[in-house]
Write a protein that holds these residues in place. Structure first.
Motif, short mmCIF file in Angstrom:
data_model
loop_
_atom_site.label_atom_id
_atom_site.label_comp_id
_atom_site.label_asym_id
_atom_site.label_seq_id
_atom_site.Cartn_x
_atom_site.Cartn_y
_atom_site.Cartn_z
N LYS A 134 8.48 3.95 14.65
CA LYS A 134 8.97 4.81 15.56
C LYS A 134 8.32 6.20 15.66
N ALA A 135 7.46 6.59 14.73
CA ALA A 135 6.77 7.88 14.78
C ALA A 135 5.67 7.81 15.76
N VAL A 136 4.92 6.59 15.61
CA VAL A 136 4.18 6.21 16.66
C VAL A 136 4.52 6.63 18.10
N ALA A 137 5.56 5.80 18.26
CA ALA A 137 6.16 5.64 19.65
C ALA A 137 6.71 7.10 20.17
N SER A 138 7.16 8.00 19.08
CA SER A 138 7.67 9.43 19.43
C SER A 138 6.28 10.18 19.85
N THR A 139 5.28 10.07 18.97
CA THR A 139 4.14 10.85 19.32
C THR A 139 3.61 10.37 20.70
N VAL A 140 3.43 9.12 20.94
CA VAL A 140 3.02 8.88 22.47
C VAL A 140 3.69 9.52 23.46
N ALA A 141 5.24 9.33 23.15
CA ALA A 141 6.12 9.96 24.29
C ALA A 141 5.82 11.39 24.42
N GLU A 142 5.79 12.29 23.30
CA GLU A 142 5.67 13.67 23.41
C GLU A 142 4.28 14.14 24.35
N CYS A 143 3.48 12.96 23.71
CA CYS A 143 2.11 13.29 24.56
C CYS A 143 2.19 12.91 26.20
N ARG A 144 3.07 12.16 26.51
CA ARG A 144 3.37 11.76 28.11
C ARG A 144 4.34 12.69 28.84
N ARG A 145 4.80 13.57 27.92
CA ARG A 145 5.67 14.36 28.35
C ARG A 145 5.35 15.36 29.35
N ALA A 146 5.84 15.63 30.34
CA ALA A 146 5.16 16.64 31.47
C ALA A 146 5.06 18.04 30.92
N PRO A 147 4.20 19.05 31.07
CA PRO A 147 4.29 20.10 30.41
C PRO A 147 5.12 21.10 30.67
N SER A 148 5.54 21.90 29.87
CA SER A 148 6.65 22.99 30.44
C SER A 148 6.03 23.92 31.53
N LYS A 149 6.74 25.08 31.88
CA LYS A 149 6.54 25.67 32.98
C LYS A 149 5.18 26.60 32.05
N GLY A 150 4.09 26.68 32.89
CA GLY A 150 2.83 27.59 32.48
C GLY A 150 2.18 26.97 31.47
N GLU A 151 2.44 25.72 30.80
CA GLU A 151 1.84 25.22 29.53
C GLU A 151 0.67 24.21 30.20
N THR A 152 -0.41 24.25 29.56
CA THR A 152 -1.40 23.19 29.60
C THR A 152 -1.54 22.65 28.59
N LYS A 153 -1.47 21.20 28.44
CA LYS A 153 -1.44 20.48 27.14
C LYS A 153 -2.43 19.37 27.15
N ARG A 154 -2.73 18.90 26.06
CA ARG A 154 -3.50 17.66 25.85
C ARG A 154 -3.37 17.05 24.32
N CYS A 155 -3.09 15.69 24.33
CA CYS A 155 -3.17 15.18 23.01
C CYS A 155 -4.50 14.81 22.56
N ALA A 156 -4.97 15.29 21.65
CA ALA A 156 -6.54 15.14 21.07
C ALA A 156 -6.52 13.99 20.21
N THR A 157 -6.97 12.73 20.35
CA THR A 157 -7.25 11.63 19.28
C THR A 157 -8.46 11.52 18.66
N SER A 158 -9.42 12.42 18.90
CA SER A 158 -10.59 12.77 18.05
C SER A 158 -11.00 14.29 18.09
N ALA A 159 -11.80 14.48 17.38
CA ALA A 159 -12.29 15.94 16.92
C ALA A 159 -12.90 16.41 18.31
N GLU A 160 -13.72 15.53 18.95
CA GLU A 160 -14.38 15.79 20.13
C GLU A 160 -13.46 16.36 21.25
N ASP A 161 -12.12 15.67 21.39
CA ASP A 161 -11.19 15.84 22.27
C ASP A 161 -10.78 17.33 22.05
N ILE A 162 -10.44 17.78 20.72
CA ILE A 162 -10.07 19.30 20.75
C ILE A 162 -11.22 20.29 21.24
#
Length: 649
Positions: free
Chosen positions: A492-520
């Motif tokens: 359930k924690a895995v599913a919650s993390t994926v759902a949060e990463c897919r959530r549309a960004p808030s107003k003025g927010e630019t977001k990304r879920c980094a699955t590696s250090a290179e992504d960050i």
């Protein structure tokens, strides 16, 4: 005559040149630099990548390097691409890559317990066990007692099974004390536990206390049992983001007595489901006393609870008192029951209003039932299609109107509301002292509380990008690779993390879920340019106590800037939720002990959000500091495990 080719350099010189080319030569200013890294590892490969992307010759901070994959280069290069092949390599991957994987091995005591379970024998007490399978344990047994004390403490991904435990037994008593305390991502399965049992008693004391993401299933627990008594005392106190399921609990039972005392108190977002609980039971007595007190957004569902039962008695006393918001749904509660009684006493006196829905409540019951609401308080309550007779609203308080003529609606005075809020300022779900503060407090010599900034997540490392890229960022794929069933706490924690990463960004927010250090690094460079540094508070020293600030320095000269903040998510390997934060000021501060000695114990990094106009009015910062969105700036420390990127000074 052409000159002969010069002799090749000696091997020692070649090796020295190679090492000089591989030595790391850049990154962040905050915190100590990382120690030398073996150049033939995934960790060294990332550092070379960092040097190319951020060529500003700053030392790499140790806190970030410590999260890099420890995999040898040979393991990274030879890793398979197909999910089944990766699954087959899981034991090697988990042990060498520093990942969070379900434990495959059991201790000797676990093996003994499994053996007892297979025999259906008796015994106990079971002290210090973990991750054992007690399925079918005690089936058909007579009398006796079992005690599970300090069971599965301090574990990551604890998974315990008590399916069909003590089924058809007679007069057995069981006690679970300090069960799965202080755990991370714990799963318990009590399906069909004590089904068809006669007599006996059960006790769950200090169950799942202070756990992170507990998930417990009590499906068909005590179903068709006779004369059993069960007490849940201090169940899931101070738990974080859990799910408890009581589906079919006590179904068709006779004379069962269930007590939920101090259940889910001071927990954070604990969800409980009581579907078909006590359905068609005879003479059931259930008490929910001090249930969900001071909880943060508790969610409880009582669907078809007590439906079709005979002479059931339910009491909800001090239920969800002083809670923050919360949501309760009583759908088809006691529907079609005979001679039932329910009392809601001091129910729903939440500090911040939640919502409660009674749909089909008591509908179709025989006229000899009684449902009473005494000193029931709250907002946003809906009574739809409930029994029109046998329901009494006494001293019912609600600040919004509801669609029923049976309720007497009163309005809370402003003075009473102010007194109530003063009373609720220091409740457990309120922000911890020092979690939020004003920018003016960041001055040398100021004494202030420091919140608990310790990293509560289980330890993990990044996967190298080429391996992380082979695992689809989908709950089903992660479940297949890591052997994590989606109906467990970790799943359930895995599913919650994926759902949060897919959530549309808030107003003025630019977001990304980094699955590696290179992504960050890529995201930080994309947002801020390639002359950047990453910072985090140096340690947890002073955490949860009084501190005194030493020298305070504004990053980038204290000017308003933009940052990229990254926060951990719960996943088998490190995944960070990163978002670009505009209009902030970032500070570094020496931290001294609060005993007046002036001794430096830490070096902190704090960020002040200057524009809070888009924040929710119910954000904890405004509860702690006062004010409204857009009226005040909000500052906080960067906690252990998190980080913030800014342009270099």
């Amino acid at each position: 005559m052409a000159s002969p080719n010069p002799p090749p350099p000696p091997p020692a010189a070649v090796l020295l040149l190679l090492l000089l080319l591989l030595i790391p030569h850049n990154a962040a200013s905050a915190g100590p630099a990382s120690p030398a890294v073996n150049p033939f590892t995934a960790k060294a490969a990332f550092i070379r990548y960092w040097n190319r992307k951020v060529p500003n010759n700053r030392p790499h901070p140790a806190f970030f390097v410590s999260k890099l994959s420890p995999l040898p280069a040979a393991d990274s290069a030879s890793f398979p691409s197909a999910l089944p092949d990766i699954r087959a390599r899981l034991p090697i991957l988990c042990s060498r890559a520093g990942l969070l994987c379900p434990g495959a091995a059991t201790t000797s005591s676990d093996a003994d317990a499994a053996s007892l379970a297979a025999r259906g024998g008796g015994g106990g007490p079971f002290k210090g066990y973990s991750n054992a399978n007690f399925s079918n344990y005690g089936t058909g047994g007579e009398s006796g007692a079992d005690s599970f004390r300090n069971y599965s403490p301090d574990l990551n991904i604890a998974a315990d099974s008590f399916r069909r435990y003590a089924r058809d037994s007679s007069g057995r008593a069981d006690r679970f004390e300090s069960y799965e305390a202080d755990g991370n991502v714990v799963t318990s399965n009590f399906s069909s536990y004590a089904g068809g049992a006669t007599g006996g008693s059960g006790s769950f004391a200090a169950y799942a206390a202070e756990t992170n993401v507990p998930d417990s299933t009590f499906a068909n627990y005590d179903a068709e049992a006779n004369g059993r008594a069960r007490a849940f005392s201090s169940y899931s106190p101070e738990a974080n983001h859990g799910d408890d399921g009581f589906s079919g609990y006590g179904k068709k039972g006779n004379g069962l007595k269930e007590s939920f005392t101090s259940y889910g108190n001071e927990s954070n977002v604990l969800a409980s489901a009581f579907a078909n609980y006590g359905e068609s039971a005879n003479g059931a007595t259930d008490t929910f006393s001090s249930y969900g007190v001071e909880g943060n957004v508790p969610e409880n569902t009582f669907r078809s609870y007590g439906a079709g039962g005979n002479a059931g008695v339910d009491t909800f006393k001090k239920y969800r008192d002083d809670a923050n918001v919360g949501d309760d749904r009583f759908s088809s509660y006691a529907k079609g029951a005979n001679g039932g009684a329910a009392e809601f006493q001091s129910y729903g006196d939440s500090a911040n209003p939640g919502s409660t829905t009674f749909k089909g409540y008591g509908e179709g019951t025989n006229p000899n039932h009684h449902i009473g609401f005494k000193e029931y308080a709250g907002e946003n309550n809906t009574f739809k299609s409930y029994a029109k007779t046998g329901v009494e609203f006494k001293e019912y308080h609600n600040t919004t109107s509801i669609s029923t003529s049976a309720a007497a609606v009163t309005t809370v005075s402003a003075e009473a509301a102010a007194t109530s809020m003063m009373h609720h300022q220091h409740l457990k779900w309120s922000p911890e002292p020092g979690k939020f503060f004003r920018e003016r407090e960041l001055v040398a010599g100021n004494r202030m509380p420091m919140p608990d900034i310790r990293d509560k997540m289980p330890p993990r490392a990044f996967l190298p990008r080429d391996i992380a890229g082979k695992i689809p960022f989908e709950p089903a794929a992660v479940s297949e690779v890591f052997g994590v069933p989606l109906d467990t706490a970790m799943g359930k924690a895995v599913a919650s993390t994926v759902a949060e990463c897919r959530r549309a960004p808030s107003k003025g927010e630019t977001k990304r879920c980094a699955t590696s250090a290179e992504d960050i690094v890529d995201f930080a460079v994309e947002m801020l340019g390639n002359d950047i540094v990453v910072r985090s508070t140096a340690s947890t020293a002073g955490s949860g106590g009084e501190i005194e600030l030493g020298a305070v320095t504004g990053v980038d000269g204290g000017r308003v800037t933009r940052s990229v903040s990254c926060h951990q998510s719960l996943f088998p390997y490190l995944v960070y939720y990163c978002h670009s934060v505009p209009k902030v000021r970032v500070y570094e501060a020496d931290i001294a002990a609060g005993d007046g000695s002036g001794e430096k114990i830490n070096h902190g990094v704090a960020i002040c959000h200057l524009d809070t106009s888009d924040w929710s009015p119910t954000h904890g910062a405004f509860l702690a500091l006062g004010g409204k969105p857009g009226e005040v700036e909000v500052c906080h420390w960067i906690f252990e495990g998190d980080m913030t990127w800014t342009v270099a000074d």
